[in-house]
Design a protein around this motif. Structure first.
Motif, short mmCIF file in Angstrom:
data_model
loop_
_atom_site.label_atom_id
_atom_site.label_comp_id
_atom_site.label_asym_id
_atom_site.label_seq_id
_atom_site.Cartn_x
_atom_site.Cartn_y
_atom_site.Cartn_z
N GLU A 11 14.73 -12.87 -49.31
CA GLU A 11 15.62 -12.68 -50.42
C GLU A 11 15.19 -11.87 -51.61
N SER A 12 13.71 -12.22 -51.76
CA SER A 12 13.30 -11.65 -52.98
C SER A 12 13.12 -10.05 -52.81
N ALA A 68 15.29 -8.14 -52.36
CA ALA A 68 16.58 -7.43 -52.69
C ALA A 68 16.33 -6.89 -54.21
N LYS A 69 15.27 -7.51 -54.84
CA LYS A 69 14.71 -7.06 -56.30
C LYS A 69 13.51 -6.30 -56.23
N THR A 70 13.07 -5.78 -55.05
CA THR A 70 11.81 -5.16 -55.08
C THR A 70 11.89 -3.72 -55.40
N ARG A 81 17.70 -3.00 -55.45
CA ARG A 81 18.39 -3.87 -56.57
C ARG A 81 19.80 -3.25 -56.65
N ARG A 82 20.03 -2.05 -56.85
CA ARG A 82 21.47 -1.17 -56.84
C ARG A 82 22.35 -1.51 -55.70
N GLY A 134 22.02 -4.23 -53.65
CA GLY A 134 22.08 -5.61 -53.29
C GLY A 134 21.85 -6.07 -51.86
N HIS A 160 23.60 -9.99 -48.62
CA HIS A 160 22.55 -8.83 -48.76
C HIS A 160 22.61 -7.89 -47.34
#
Length: 104
Positions: free
Chosen positions: A29-30, A32-34, A39-40, A42, A79
């Motif tokens: 899950e982390s 998705a922010k890398t 991030r855009r 998701g 995601h």
């Protein structure tokens, strides 16, 4: 993900399995922010998701608990995205079509 594999190392495999798999879920899950693109969009990293699927199954069988496997879309559904244009998936034998029920 490396840190996730050390979770529960002092427990018997069957007892450690939920702790290790939960750590792996958080690691995936982390992702998705890398990267800004992820991030855009998701979405999670496909490689991390693939490693999760491998390790979850491997560890569940090793622990003698294959029933502990969880449905990936239930874990990561928000995601996961289907490549609607086909793209590389279409050239790779339509994997997105075979996984259609999995992916929203």
């Amino acid at each position: 993900m490396a840190g996730a594999l050390t979770a529960g190392v002092d427990q018997p495999p069957a007892e450690a399995l939920p702790q290790v798999v939960d750590a792996l879920v958080r690691a995936v899950e982390s992702t998705a922010k890398t990267l800004p693109e992820m991030r855009r969009s998701g979405v999670v990293d496909a490689g991390a998701l693939g490693m999760f699927l491998f390790f979850e199954a491997f560890l569940a069988v090793l622990a003698g608990s294959p029933q502990a496997l969880r449905w990936p879309p239930a874990l990561f559904g928000r995601h996961l995205r289907r490549n609607k244009a086909g793209g590389d998936n279409a050239r790779a034998g339509g994997l997105h079509q075979r996984l259609g029920p999995w992916i929203a």
